[in-house]
Scaffold this motif. Sequence first.
Motif, PDB file in Angstrom:
ATOM      1  N   GLU A  27      -0.734   0.253  -7.302  1.00 25.21           N
ATOM      2  CA  GLU A  27      -1.797   0.658  -6.609  1.00 25.21           C
ATOM      3  C   GLU A  27      -2.171   2.003  -7.184  1.00 25.21           C
ATOM      4  O   GLU A  27      -2.865   2.837  -8.284  1.00 25.21           O
ATOM      5  CB  GLU A  27      -1.820   1.207  -5.925  1.00 25.21           C
ATOM      6  CG  GLU A  27      -2.751   0.896  -4.271  1.00 25.21           C
ATOM      7  CD  GLU A  27      -2.421   0.560  -3.230  1.00 25.21           C
ATOM      8  OE1 GLU A  27      -1.368   1.461  -2.976  1.00 25.21           O
ATOM      9  OE2 GLU A  27      -3.628   1.008  -2.859  1.00 25.21           O
TER      10      GLU A  27
ATOM     11  N   PHE B  29       0.735   3.866  -2.287  1.00 23.71           N
ATOM     12  CA  PHE B  29       0.498   4.718  -3.115  1.00 23.71           C
ATOM     13  C   PHE B  29       0.367   6.553  -3.307  1.00 23.71           C
ATOM     14  O   PHE B  29       1.102   6.894  -3.249  1.00 23.71           O
ATOM     15  CB  PHE B  29      -1.043   4.721  -3.048  1.00 23.71           C
ATOM     16  CG  PHE B  29      -2.192   5.678  -4.131  1.00 23.71           C
ATOM     17  CD1 PHE B  29      -2.104   5.221  -5.470  1.00 23.71           C
ATOM     18  CD2 PHE B  29      -2.432   6.896  -3.246  1.00 23.71           C
ATOM     19  CE1 PHE B  29      -2.388   6.562  -6.040  1.00 23.71           C
ATOM     20  CE2 PHE B  29      -2.911   7.769  -4.726  1.00 23.71           C
ATOM     21  CZ  PHE B  29      -3.160   7.631  -5.702  1.00 23.71           C
TER      22      PHE B  29
ATOM     23  N   LEU C  61      -4.959   8.553  -0.988  1.00 20.12           N
ATOM     24  CA  LEU C  61      -5.688   8.588  -1.931  1.00 20.12           C
ATOM     25  C   LEU C  61      -7.429   8.732  -1.503  1.00 20.12           C
ATOM     26  O   LEU C  61      -8.103   9.311  -2.835  1.00 20.12           O
ATOM     27  CB  LEU C  61      -5.785   7.063  -1.959  1.00 20.12           C
ATOM     28  CG  LEU C  61      -6.593   5.878  -3.163  1.00 20.12           C
ATOM     29  CD1 LEU C  61      -6.109   6.739  -4.667  1.00 20.12           C
ATOM     30  CD2 LEU C  61      -6.307   4.794  -3.320  1.00 20.12           C
TER      31      LEU C  61
ATOM     32  N   PRO D 204      -6.836  -4.336   0.778  1.00 20.90           N
ATOM     33  CA  PRO D 204      -5.793  -2.405   0.290  1.00 20.90           C
ATOM     34  C   PRO D 204      -6.904  -1.702  -0.224  1.00 20.90           C
ATOM     35  O   PRO D 204      -8.193  -1.863  -0.993  1.00 20.90           O
ATOM     36  CB  PRO D 204      -4.901  -2.752  -1.257  1.00 20.90           C
ATOM     37  CG  PRO D 204      -5.604  -4.137  -1.602  1.00 20.90           C
ATOM     38  CD  PRO D 204      -6.182  -4.984  -0.044  1.00 20.90           C
ATOM     39  N   GLN D 205      -6.824  -0.622   0.241  1.00 18.32           N
ATOM     40  CA  GLN D 205      -7.897   0.956   0.348  1.00 18.32           C
ATOM     41  C   GLN D 205      -7.786   0.512  -1.753  1.00 18.32           C
ATOM     42  O   GLN D 205      -8.856   1.340  -2.629  1.00 18.32           O
ATOM     43  CB  GLN D 205      -7.282   1.471   0.177  1.00 18.32           C
ATOM     44  CG  GLN D 205      -6.870   2.384   0.339  1.00 18.32           C
ATOM     45  CD  GLN D 205      -7.142   4.258   1.080  1.00 18.32           C
ATOM     46  OE1 GLN D 205      -6.608   4.596   0.321  1.00 18.32           O
ATOM     47  NE2 GLN D 205      -8.331   4.642   2.029  1.00 18.32           N
ATOM     48  N   GLY D 206      -6.758   0.583  -2.627  1.00 13.20           N
ATOM     49  CA  GLY D 206      -7.166   0.761  -4.374  1.00 13.20           C
ATOM     50  C   GLY D 206      -7.680  -0.126  -4.310  1.00 13.20           C
ATOM     51  O   GLY D 206      -8.704  -0.128  -5.629  1.00 13.20           O
ATOM     52  N   PHE D 207      -8.506  -1.552  -3.502  1.00 12.07           N
ATOM     53  CA  PHE D 207      -9.457  -2.457  -4.126  1.00 12.07           C
ATOM     54  C   PHE D 207     -10.581  -1.837  -4.134  1.00 12.07           C
ATOM     55  O   PHE D 207     -11.746  -1.862  -5.212  1.00 12.07           O
ATOM     56  CB  PHE D 207      -9.350  -3.524  -2.604  1.00 12.07           C
ATOM     57  CG  PHE D 207     -10.017  -4.687  -3.231  1.00 12.07           C
ATOM     58  CD1 PHE D 207      -9.940  -5.554  -3.668  1.00 12.07           C
ATOM     59  CD2 PHE D 207     -11.452  -4.479  -2.562  1.00 12.07           C
ATOM     60  CE1 PHE D 207     -10.974  -6.799  -4.231  1.00 12.07           C
ATOM     61  CE2 PHE D 207     -12.135  -5.854  -2.495  1.00 12.07           C
ATOM     62  CZ  PHE D 207     -12.359  -7.029  -3.619  1.00 12.07           C
ATOM     63  N   THR D 208     -11.335  -0.740  -3.015  1.00 12.29           N
ATOM     64  CA  THR D 208     -12.384  -0.260  -3.188  1.00 12.29           C
ATOM     65  C   THR D 208     -12.323   1.219  -2.956  1.00 12.29           C
ATOM     66  O   THR D 208     -13.718   1.364  -3.274  1.00 12.29           O
ATOM     67  CB  THR D 208     -12.297  -0.460  -1.843  1.00 12.29           C
ATOM     68  OG1 THR D 208     -11.888   0.369  -0.930  1.00 12.29           O
ATOM     69  CG2 THR D 208     -12.722  -1.723  -0.759  1.00 12.29           C
ATOM     70  N   ILE D 209     -11.580   1.791  -3.975  1.00  7.97           N
ATOM     71  CA  ILE D 209     -11.684   3.367  -3.912  1.00  7.97           C
ATOM     72  C   ILE D 209     -13.191   3.325  -4.949  1.00  7.97           C
ATOM     73  O   ILE D 209     -13.653   4.975  -4.361  1.00  7.97           O
ATOM     74  CB  ILE D 209     -10.638   3.960  -4.284  1.00  7.97           C
ATOM     75  CG1 ILE D 209     -10.320   5.557  -4.396  1.00  7.97           C
ATOM     76  CG2 ILE D 209      -9.881   2.974  -5.337  1.00  7.97           C
ATOM     77  CD1 ILE D 209     -10.687   5.763  -3.050  1.00  7.97           C
ATOM     78  N   ILE D 210     -13.043   2.273  -6.271  1.00  9.40           N
ATOM     79  CA  ILE D 210     -13.838   2.953  -7.148  1.00  9.40           C
ATOM     80  C   ILE D 210     -15.471   3.096  -6.616  1.00  9.40           C
ATOM     81  O   ILE D 210     -16.098   4.040  -6.922  1.00  9.40           O
ATOM     82  CB  ILE D 210     -13.491   1.918  -8.322  1.00  9.40           C
ATOM     83  CG1 ILE D 210     -12.253   2.315  -9.067  1.00  9.40           C
ATOM     84  CG2 ILE D 210     -14.179   2.485  -8.809  1.00  9.40           C
ATOM     85  CD1 ILE D 210     -11.853   1.621  -9.739  1.00  9.40           C
TER      86      ILE D 210
ATOM     87  N   ASN E 100       1.089  -1.399  -0.112  1.00  7.10           N
ATOM     88  CA  ASN E 100       0.279  -0.316  -0.095  1.00  7.10           C
ATOM     89  C   ASN E 100       0.858   1.371   0.211  1.00  7.10           C
ATOM     90  O   ASN E 100       1.075   1.709   0.731  1.00  7.10           O
ATOM     91  CB  ASN E 100      -0.949   0.012   1.353  1.00  7.10           C
ATOM     92  CG  ASN E 100      -2.231  -0.731   0.976  1.00  7.10           C
ATOM     93  OD1 ASN E 100      -2.425  -1.027   0.257  1.00  7.10           O
ATOM     94  ND2 ASN E 100      -1.606  -2.086   1.978  1.00  7.10           N
TER      95      ASN E 100
END
Lengths: 305, 288
Positions: free
Chosen positions: A250, A231, B223, B129-135, A229
């Motif tokens: 990311e 990013f 993010l 991870p945040q990237g997974f749910t951001i959308i 993580n």
Amino acid sequence: MFETLHRYRYHYLMLLPGLILGGMFVFYPIFAACYYAMHDWSGFNSDKVFVGLGNFVKLFNDPIFWDAFRRSLIFLLGTVPLQMTVSLVLAVLLNNQLLKMSTWFRTMIFLPVVTPVAVIGIIWTFLLSPFNGPVNGLLLDLGLISRPVDFLGSTDTVMPSVIGVYVWKWLGITMIYWLAALQTVPDDVYDSAKLDRCRGAKLVWYIILPIVLPFAIAITLISAVGALNVFPLIMSMTNGGPFFASEVMEIFIYRTAFATGDGSIPRLGYAAAAGVFFGFVVLSLTIAQAIATRRARSGAREISS
Amino acid sequence: MRSRHSPLRIVYGDHRANWRIGLVSAFLTVICLVWIYPFVWMISTSLKSNNEMFSNPGLIPQSWATENYVRAWTEANMGAYFFNTLIVTVGSVVIVTTCTSMLGYVLGRYRFPGRNILFFSFVATVFIPQGFTIIPVFELLSRLGLSSNLFGLTIATSGHAMVIFVVLFAGYFAQLPRELEEAARVDGVSFLKIFWYVMLPLARPMVVTVVIMQVLHAWNDFLLPLVVTLANPAIRTLSVGIYAFKGEQFIDWTGMAAAATISIVPIVALFILLQRYFINGLAGAVKG
């Protein structure tokens, strides 16, 4: 049925606010991400077209995606071992009760952890700048380099530089974990080690490490998940550049979903597929952690009994 | 063994130990000075004028220019971003602490239909991870009409980090003794009042930990605020603001150093004041 509901009505009532929040921002997004991943979808107002696993097939044939995935792995392998060993050495030194300034040292090493990542990214772009940056200034003065190195602007040095800054930023937290683990080592272990004249690296390697092994596994995996993580740090230092040389997973997801590149169209479905794949990798790591920790704990119990 | 008890050993042994401690202290002092150099450099740069920055590489500023701070606070909007961050941080701390302490209390102490499945659903998502749910999160906020205001940002910030706190609270409440609660129930105190007046005060150490971890999370988050503020720069947080500042005025080093200093002072001050809780709270994460 109704009776049970009535009997536990206050329990359910107290769960409600948290469940609404969790439902909106934890559980719904997981299912939604999987749903989007199976659609071709370009923007928040346009129509979705069902493509099944098409996005994943495209993803696995996309060299840019694999490059980003590989970079995430390089980042993981570059940071975690370094972070673990250096923080262990510092924790062992700081764990000495005779060391009076221990708290001061701990505070200073912990300082980058509480500093917002974006700020750290900005400060380090200055520090590493080839134009008047202090790091280049120092290296030039020492005669180690003959002309300034563009640490973040050249494809060869960008990853090592970002890895170095990442380790600096998060080392303090790993050190706190190690210190917590070292506190569980009973005093008489140190006393008997002293009688046997076992100290320094030998003491750590043969006596302390086996005792803190269950913690070591937990700490490694917490650090590993953290290293995936990254990013904010990479975004604020390089935006994934130069020439995508620091584009990790990311950043790839963000760039694909929100189309920050010139003239590109947002591909939300595609980005969601990448996110789902990435999420599975992290989840597998987590499960590996749970299993490994349990095994190590029962192993340690067998040794001690 | 003989030498251990000899008078010589007693005299010189202490000496040798002192000498070793001295060496370790010196080594750590050097490491720590290098470690915090970026912060010293940042503060020093924030007090130099843009010209001096290039002519004077030393750490002591000659001009003690405070106009960098004025410029960062007003022109770069750091003042407004500061208050945005403050609102998001305080708001999310209140929301997160309320929701997760109640969830953790009920999940940690009671067995009722649906309890296990709920608890394990939370545990399973800890490391997503945040990237997974951001959308989906952004899409949900847009649909609710909250995608570009501070309230939306606050609740999304709360929701993103809550899972780990639910697990921590459940673990803490589960190991508290039964007696007090039962005594209160015999006295006819209602369920909600027992939680509020008896159990929550007992869980104060965990409340402090959760508050601190959420403050850190909200102040650091990048993010989510970046995505939410893409359409509305007025609600940027400090992290996003300073990132945008870099994109717009990348030559104004001293102004940016001042902006960076502004954004870390509150959190660093909080850390130094509440250091013990920070350290113990984080250490609890691996001990559990």
